[in-house]
Motif scaffolding. Structure first.
Motif, mmCIF file in Angstrom:
data_model
loop_
_atom_site.group_PDB
_atom_site.id
_atom_site.type_symbol
_atom_site.label_atom_id
_atom_site.label_comp_id
_atom_site.label_asym_id
_atom_site.label_seq_id
_atom_site.Cartn_x
_atom_site.Cartn_y
_atom_site.Cartn_z
ATOM 1 N N THR A 141 0.860 -1.189 0.000
ATOM 2 C CA THR A 141 0.000 0.000 0.000
ATOM 3 C C THR A 141 0.893 1.234 0.000
ATOM 4 O O THR A 141 1.793 1.347 0.831
ATOM 5 C CB THR A 141 -0.917 0.027 1.238
ATOM 6 O OG1 THR A 141 -1.673 -1.187 1.288
ATOM 7 C CG2 THR A 141 -1.871 1.209 1.187
ATOM 8 N N ASN A 153 -10.703 5.283 2.568
ATOM 9 C CA ASN A 153 -10.763 3.900 3.042
ATOM 10 C C ASN A 153 -11.153 3.853 4.521
ATOM 11 O O ASN A 153 -10.743 4.708 5.312
ATOM 12 C CB ASN A 153 -9.398 3.218 2.871
ATOM 13 C CG ASN A 153 -8.993 3.113 1.416
ATOM 14 O OD1 ASN A 153 -9.812 2.841 0.550
ATOM 15 N ND2 ASN A 153 -7.709 3.336 1.139
ATOM 16 N N ASP A 193 -11.743 -1.607 5.402
ATOM 17 C CA ASP A 193 -10.884 -1.847 4.229
ATOM 18 C C ASP A 193 -9.481 -2.251 4.662
ATOM 19 O O ASP A 193 -8.827 -3.049 3.985
ATOM 20 C CB ASP A 193 -10.817 -0.579 3.368
ATOM 21 C CG ASP A 193 -12.182 -0.184 2.815
ATOM 22 O OD1 ASP A 193 -12.852 -1.060 2.252
ATOM 23 O OD2 ASP A 193 -12.565 0.987 2.965
ATOM 24 N N PHE A 194 -9.033 -1.699 5.797
ATOM 25 C CA PHE A 194 -7.706 -2.013 6.316
ATOM 26 C C PHE A 194 -7.766 -2.116 7.838
ATOM 27 O O PHE A 194 -8.606 -1.479 8.489
ATOM 28 C CB PHE A 194 -6.685 -0.934 5.916
ATOM 29 C CG PHE A 194 -6.452 -0.833 4.434
ATOM 30 C CD1 PHE A 194 -5.598 -1.720 3.786
ATOM 31 C CD2 PHE A 194 -7.086 0.143 3.683
ATOM 32 C CE1 PHE A 194 -5.382 -1.638 2.427
ATOM 33 C CE2 PHE A 194 -6.887 0.233 2.319
ATOM 34 C CZ PHE A 194 -6.024 -0.663 1.691
ATOM 35 N N TYR A 195 -6.837 -2.910 8.377
ATOM 36 C CA TYR A 195 -6.756 -3.113 9.828
ATOM 37 C C TYR A 195 -5.330 -2.836 10.285
ATOM 38 O O TYR A 195 -4.378 -3.393 9.712
ATOM 39 C CB TYR A 195 -7.145 -4.554 10.191
ATOM 40 C CG TYR A 195 -8.540 -4.945 9.742
ATOM 41 C CD1 TYR A 195 -9.622 -4.855 10.625
ATOM 42 C CD2 TYR A 195 -8.771 -5.398 8.450
ATOM 43 C CE1 TYR A 195 -10.902 -5.216 10.222
ATOM 44 C CE2 TYR A 195 -10.049 -5.762 8.038
ATOM 45 C CZ TYR A 195 -11.111 -5.664 8.914
ATOM 46 O OH TYR A 195 -12.377 -6.013 8.508
ATOM 47 N N ILE A 212 -9.747 -12.133 8.227
ATOM 48 C CA ILE A 212 -9.319 -10.980 7.412
ATOM 49 C C ILE A 212 -8.105 -11.309 6.534
ATOM 50 O O ILE A 212 -7.703 -10.507 5.700
ATOM 51 C CB ILE A 212 -9.033 -9.757 8.311
ATOM 52 C CG1 ILE A 212 -7.949 -10.060 9.343
ATOM 53 C CG2 ILE A 212 -10.294 -9.316 9.011
ATOM 54 C CD1 ILE A 212 -7.615 -8.878 10.246
ATOM 55 N N ARG A 214 -5.175 -11.662 4.307
ATOM 56 C CA ARG A 214 -4.021 -10.834 3.938
ATOM 57 C C ARG A 214 -4.073 -9.428 4.549
ATOM 58 O O ARG A 214 -3.081 -8.700 4.517
ATOM 59 C CB ARG A 214 -3.905 -10.727 2.418
ATOM 60 C CG ARG A 214 -5.084 -10.069 1.732
ATOM 61 C CD ARG A 214 -4.892 -10.016 0.225
ATOM 62 N NE ARG A 214 -6.034 -9.432 -0.461
ATOM 63 C CZ ARG A 214 -6.247 -8.128 -0.587
ATOM 64 N NH1 ARG A 214 -5.399 -7.258 -0.052
ATOM 65 N NH2 ARG A 214 -7.302 -7.672 -1.232
ATOM 66 N N LYS A 215 -5.222 -9.034 5.108
ATOM 67 C CA LYS A 215 -5.338 -7.716 5.735
ATOM 68 C C LYS A 215 -4.941 -7.752 7.206
ATOM 69 O O LYS A 215 -4.989 -6.719 7.882
ATOM 70 C CB LYS A 215 -6.775 -7.200 5.597
ATOM 71 C CG LYS A 215 -7.174 -6.900 4.159
ATOM 72 C CD LYS A 215 -8.588 -6.348 4.083
ATOM 73 C CE LYS A 215 -8.981 -6.036 2.646
ATOM 74 N NZ LYS A 215 -10.352 -5.486 2.565
ATOM 75 N N ARG A 221 3.962 -4.845 6.155
ATOM 76 C CA ARG A 221 3.005 -4.069 5.365
ATOM 77 C C ARG A 221 2.738 -2.702 5.979
ATOM 78 O O ARG A 221 1.828 -1.977 5.554
ATOM 79 C CB ARG A 221 1.686 -4.830 5.232
ATOM 80 C CG ARG A 221 1.760 -6.082 4.368
ATOM 81 C CD ARG A 221 0.374 -6.537 3.995
ATOM 82 N NE ARG A 221 -0.361 -5.477 3.314
ATOM 83 C CZ ARG A 221 -1.686 -5.394 3.250
ATOM 84 N NH1 ARG A 221 -2.425 -6.299 3.854
ATOM 85 N NH2 ARG A 221 -2.259 -4.411 2.609
ATOM 86 N N SER A 223 1.357 -2.033 8.696
ATOM 87 C CA SER A 223 0.073 -1.964 9.399
ATOM 88 C C SER A 223 0.195 -2.374 10.864
ATOM 89 O O SER A 223 -0.806 -2.481 11.567
ATOM 90 C CB SER A 223 -0.959 -2.861 8.694
ATOM 91 O OG SER A 223 -0.494 -4.185 8.588
ATOM 92 N N PHE A 235 -3.140 4.373 5.235
ATOM 93 C CA PHE A 235 -4.193 3.452 4.819
ATOM 94 C C PHE A 235 -5.528 4.126 4.520
ATOM 95 O O PHE A 235 -6.353 3.552 3.819
ATOM 96 C CB PHE A 235 -4.366 2.366 5.887
ATOM 97 C CG PHE A 235 -3.224 1.395 5.906
ATOM 98 C CD1 PHE A 235 -3.133 0.390 4.964
ATOM 99 C CD2 PHE A 235 -2.212 1.510 6.859
ATOM 100 C CE1 PHE A 235 -2.081 -0.506 4.959
ATOM 101 C CE2 PHE A 235 -1.152 0.618 6.868
ATOM 102 C CZ PHE A 235 -1.088 -0.390 5.909
ATOM 103 N N GLU A 240 -3.605 0.251 -2.920
ATOM 104 C CA GLU A 240 -3.126 -1.112 -2.713
ATOM 105 C C GLU A 240 -2.951 -1.839 -4.047
ATOM 106 O O GLU A 240 -3.776 -1.723 -4.950
ATOM 107 C CB GLU A 240 -4.106 -1.890 -1.834
ATOM 108 C CG GLU A 240 -3.641 -3.294 -1.483
ATOM 109 C CD GLU A 240 -4.668 -4.059 -0.662
ATOM 110 O OE1 GLU A 240 -4.393 -4.354 0.515
ATOM 111 O OE2 GLU A 240 -5.758 -4.343 -1.210
#
Length: 325
Positions: A141, A153, A193-195, A212, A214-215, A221, A223, A235, A240
């Motif tokens: 991302t 997002n 959408d993202f975590y 979830i 791959r998130k 990443r 995140s 994010f 992405e």
């Protein structure tokens, strides 16, 4: 002849089961006596003949394949004059990025298609490393220099610290909280959408890994970390992309109505980010680059202006080490 030999051999062994008329007919073939044509010899000759025929066919097939393999259509040296031509007679043209973007816009005008359609980039990667090792497929991302999506997002922040929850909400998190959010996610009551998460809570989030996928928050990443405002900034407006089919990336980079320089700048940002996933010492990571719009054909681009140079990467590494010390 072979059939008659076998038949007579069988008749000599069991003469009582044949009619007298058939026996009289077989007597007209004195040359078929077993001493002249032993059955074992005839079977061996038959098998040898079959094997020879099979080998001959195999050699012919191999020769035809080799001939087809060596067949080469010579490309014409000149460029096509007309708009319609046989593509296999000419090498696929390679365009500079600015020229290709202009062509995509002309295609849209000629075809009377939607002027704000998306522009896509297709990248073919060389995933090979030393020996039999390969670069793992990845998801990334990034913040594009010229965002083309108006929607923000939805980002969920996992932390059990009350102060960090407040910071997350102030910086635009859609949801912020601790383990009490887990069951709501599993029951599909809330989603994002993202975590993102802080390191202290990550082990408690393992029940969400299959949900979830791959998130799931990861340091690789960006995140998983402590700088919640920075992660939210990335994010909320981030773009992405991911590697699919082992070594291909297909991603949107802009809309066709954007200025040419902005489309090219977004493309450059994505390629630079992709190249960070493989050391430059192994050679160019991106092997082929094609751009297209939603309704147009693909145009192959010259990669050279987009690929990072080894000298530049070494200089950046030195600066980072100096800053750290």
């Amino acid at each position: 002849m072979y059939f008659l030999c076998v038949f007579k051999q069988f008749w000599l062994s069991f003469p009582t089961i044949f009619s007298p008329g058939l026996i009289n007919v077989l007597q007209y073939f004195p040359a078929l006596e077993t001493q002249h044509y032993p059955l074992d010899t005839m079977l061996l000759q038959s098998e040898t003949a079959k094997k020879s025929s099979k080998d001959a066919k195999q050699k012919t097939s191999e020769a035809e394949q080799e001939k087809k393999k060596n067949t080469y259509r010579r490309k014409l040296a000149s460029k096509p004059v007309d708009d319609v031509y046989l593509t296999w007679l000419y090498k696929r043209p390679v365009y500079e990025a600015e020229v290709a973007v202009d062509m995509l816009k002309k295609f849209q005008q000629l075809d009377f298609t939607y002027p704000k359609q998306h522009v896509y980039a297709n990248l073919m990667l060389d995933m090979a490393l030393e020996k039999k090792k390969k670069v793992d497929q990845f998801v990334s991302t990034i913040l594009l220099p010229y965002p083309f999506v108006n929607e923000i997002n939805k980002v969920m922040v996992f932390t059990e610290n009350a102060e960090e929850i407040k910071i997350a909400e102030e910086n635009g998190a859609a949801f912020a909280g601790g383990i009490e959010l887990i069951q709501q996610i599993l029951d599909d009551e809330i989603s994002a959408d993202f975590y993102i998460a802080v390191p202290e809570i990550i082990t408690k989030l393992l029940p969400l890994k299959n949900k979830i996928r791959r998130k799931f928050p990861k340091a690789s990443r960006n995140s998983l970390g402590r700088d919640i405002p920075k992660m939210l900034e990335l994010f909320k407006a981030g773009h992405e992309y991911m590697v699919e089919e082992e070594n291909c990336i297909e991603t949107r980079i802009a809309t066709l109505d954007m200025p040419n320089e902005q489309i090219v700048a977004n493309l450059d940002a994505i390629i630079k980010d992709v190249c960070t996933y493989k050391p430059l010492s192994y050679g160019p990571f991106v092997q082929r680059l094609v751009i297209r719009s939603s309704t147009s054909e693909g145009l192959k681009l010259n990669l050279e202006p987009f690929l990072p140079k080894v000298e530049e990467a070494e200089t950046e590494d030195v600066k980072e080490k100096e800053a750290a010390s």
